[in-house]
Design a protein around this motif. Sequence first.
Motif, PDB file in Angstrom:
ATOM      1  N   THR A  41       0.817  -1.204   0.000  1.00  0.00           N
ATOM      2  CA  THR A  41       0.000   0.000   0.000  1.00  0.00           C
ATOM      3  C   THR A  41       0.856   1.261   0.000  1.00  0.00           C
ATOM      4  O   THR A  41       0.535   2.247  -0.679  1.00  0.00           O
ATOM      5  N   THR A  42       1.954   1.226   0.738  1.00  0.00           N
ATOM      6  CA  THR A  42       2.874   2.371   0.755  1.00  0.00           C
ATOM      7  C   THR A  42       3.463   2.609  -0.626  1.00  0.00           C
ATOM      8  O   THR A  42       3.523   3.753  -1.107  1.00  0.00           O
ATOM      9  N   ALA A  43       3.884   1.540  -1.277  1.00  0.00           N
ATOM     10  CA  ALA A  43       4.439   1.655  -2.635  1.00  0.00           C
ATOM     11  C   ALA A  43       3.385   2.193  -3.604  1.00  0.00           C
ATOM     12  O   ALA A  43       3.698   2.982  -4.511  1.00  0.00           O
ATOM     13  N   ALA A  44       2.139   1.778  -3.405  1.00  0.00           N
ATOM     14  CA  ALA A  44       1.057   2.247  -4.277  1.00  0.00           C
ATOM     15  C   ALA A  44       0.832   3.751  -4.132  1.00  0.00           C
ATOM     16  O   ALA A  44       0.626   4.460  -5.126  1.00  0.00           O
ATOM     17  N   GLN A  45       0.905   4.254  -2.901  1.00  0.00           N
ATOM     18  CA  GLN A  45       0.741   5.697  -2.679  1.00  0.00           C
ATOM     19  C   GLN A  45       1.893   6.480  -3.284  1.00  0.00           C
ATOM     20  O   GLN A  45       1.693   7.553  -3.866  1.00  0.00           O
ATOM     21  N   TRP A  46       3.096   5.965  -3.162  1.00  0.00           N
ATOM     22  CA  TRP A  46       4.250   6.631  -3.781  1.00  0.00           C
ATOM     23  C   TRP A  46       4.081   6.701  -5.297  1.00  0.00           C
ATOM     24  O   TRP A  46       4.343   7.728  -5.918  1.00  0.00           O
ATOM     25  N   ALA A  47       3.657   5.590  -5.892  1.00  0.00           N
ATOM     26  CA  ALA A  47       3.500   5.536  -7.347  1.00  0.00           C
ATOM     27  C   ALA A  47       2.456   6.533  -7.829  1.00  0.00           C
ATOM     28  O   ALA A  47       2.644   7.217  -8.843  1.00  0.00           O
TER      29      ALA A  47
END
Length: 480
Positions: A188-194
Motif C-alpha cells: 500500500t505504501t508503494a502504491a501511494q508513492w506511485a
Amino acid sequence: CLGLWVAGPLLSLVDTSFVGLSGTPATSAAQLAALGPATTFFDGATYLFAFLNVATTNLYSSARAQFGEESSKAEGVVRTASKVSLICGFGVLVLLLTSSRALLSLYIGEKASATPNLLNSAVDYVNIRALSMPTTLLLNSLQAALLGAKDSVTPLVAIMISTLVNMFGDYMLINRFKMGLRGAAIATTAAQWAATVAIVGAAKKRLLHGKPLGIVGRKKRGIDNGGVTSKSFLKFAAPVLTLILGKLAAFGFMTHVAAAVPGQPTTLASHQIILSLFFFTSPFMEVISQTAQTFLPPFTAPVMDYVADVRKKIPDFDPESHPGIQAWNKTAYKVATRLFGVGMIVAVIIATAASSIPAYFAGALTSDETVKTAVKPLAKYLWAGAFLTAPVAVSEGVLLARRELGYLATVYIASTAVFPTFLLQIKKTAGPVVDVWSYFAWFQLFRAVCFAGKIWGGSLLKKIGLGRKRATPAAAAASD
C-alpha cells in the motif's frame, strides 16, 4: 473526481481481502482483527487532513472563477496547499513512528491489546504505512486542486496506477512471500508513492502551466502566490477541521467499542469487514459533495463578495430583493437539488451492492466460517449507513460551498457529543457489535435531517403552507 475519495478506502479494502483470504481460517480472523484498528487508525490519521482538500477545492475553484486559472492567486492556492500538506505529512510521520504503539494501545483498549500479536501486528502495519504520509497528503491536495479545475481524468489515472501497484504488491508479498500485514503495508505504501509520482508532473502542467511547485525557495525564484499565504489558507481550512474531527471521533469510538465487546477476535474481524465496506461506499457519495464544492462557488462566491461590499455602504441591504442576485441564487439552488437527486440514486445502488457482500458473499473477504456468520446481521445496518451517507455528504458539500461552517460545526459537535455516550453503554453492558452499527445508522439519520433540512426544509415547508419564502443558497449564506 472519484479518485480522490476512493483511494485510501480502496487500498485498505484490497488489503482486507488479501489478508482475509490468506492462511488458515484461524490465522485469517487474527490477521483481520489486527488489520481492523490498524487501517481505521491510519485512514483516520489521513482523513484528519481532509480539511486541506476541502479548502483547496473551494479556494482554487473560487480563485479560478473570479481571476482566471492562470492568475497568480489560483496558482498560489496550489502552491500553498502543497506546502502545508507536506509540512503536515512529515509531522504526522514523526508522530506515528515515535508514538504508534501507545496511541494504538489506547485506541483499541486493554482487552484487545492483550490479544496475542494483535497490537504488534497493528503497530508494524501503521509504522510502515506512515512512510507514505507526506506524499499521500501532497497527492490528495493536488487531486483536490485538479477537481477545482474540473479535471477528473488525472485523479482517475492516479488511482488506477495505485490500485494496480497495490494488488500486485499484495499478491507477491502476502500470497507468495507470506509476509502478512507487513506485506500489505509495504504494498500500500508503494502504491501511494506511485500515485504521487504519476500526478505531480500532470498537476504542474495543468494547474501551474509548467511553473514549479515552489515548495522551497519561492521568494528567491520570484514566484508570485497572489497574496495566498499559509495563514490565509488555514484561516478557511481550520474550521473544516471541526467537521473532520467529528467524523473521526464517531468511527474511532465504534472501533474502540467493537474491540472491547466479547467474542474476540471474531467480533473485531466482522467489524473490520463492515467498516472497510462502508469506507469503500462513502467515496461514491463524497464525490458528489466534492462536485458541489467545485461547481457551486462560481455562483455563490461572487454573490457573497458583492453583498459583503454593498453592506459596507448599506448595512440593511436585502440580497433577496436584488433581481440579479435572485437569478444567480435560483441557478445555484437548481444545481444543488439535482446533485441531491443524483446522490440518492447512487446511494441506493452502492448501498445495495455493498450490503450484499456480507449478506451473501462474505467468503470473498474471509475464509473463517465464524466471521462469515458474524457479519450477516450487520448487512442491513451497513445498507442504512451507506444510503444515508448520500443526503449527509451532498448537503454537507452544498453547505461548504455556501461557507456555512458555523452551522456544520454545531451539528457535528452536538452529534459527536451524544453518539459516543450510546456506544460506551454497549461497552459497559457487553452488548453485541450489531448494536454499534445500529446506533451508527441513527447517527447518520440525525445528520441527514439536519443538513438537508437546512437547505431544502424551507422550500418543503413553503409547499405545505407552513414556511416563509424560500431562502436560496447564496442569499442564505450572505445573510449569515
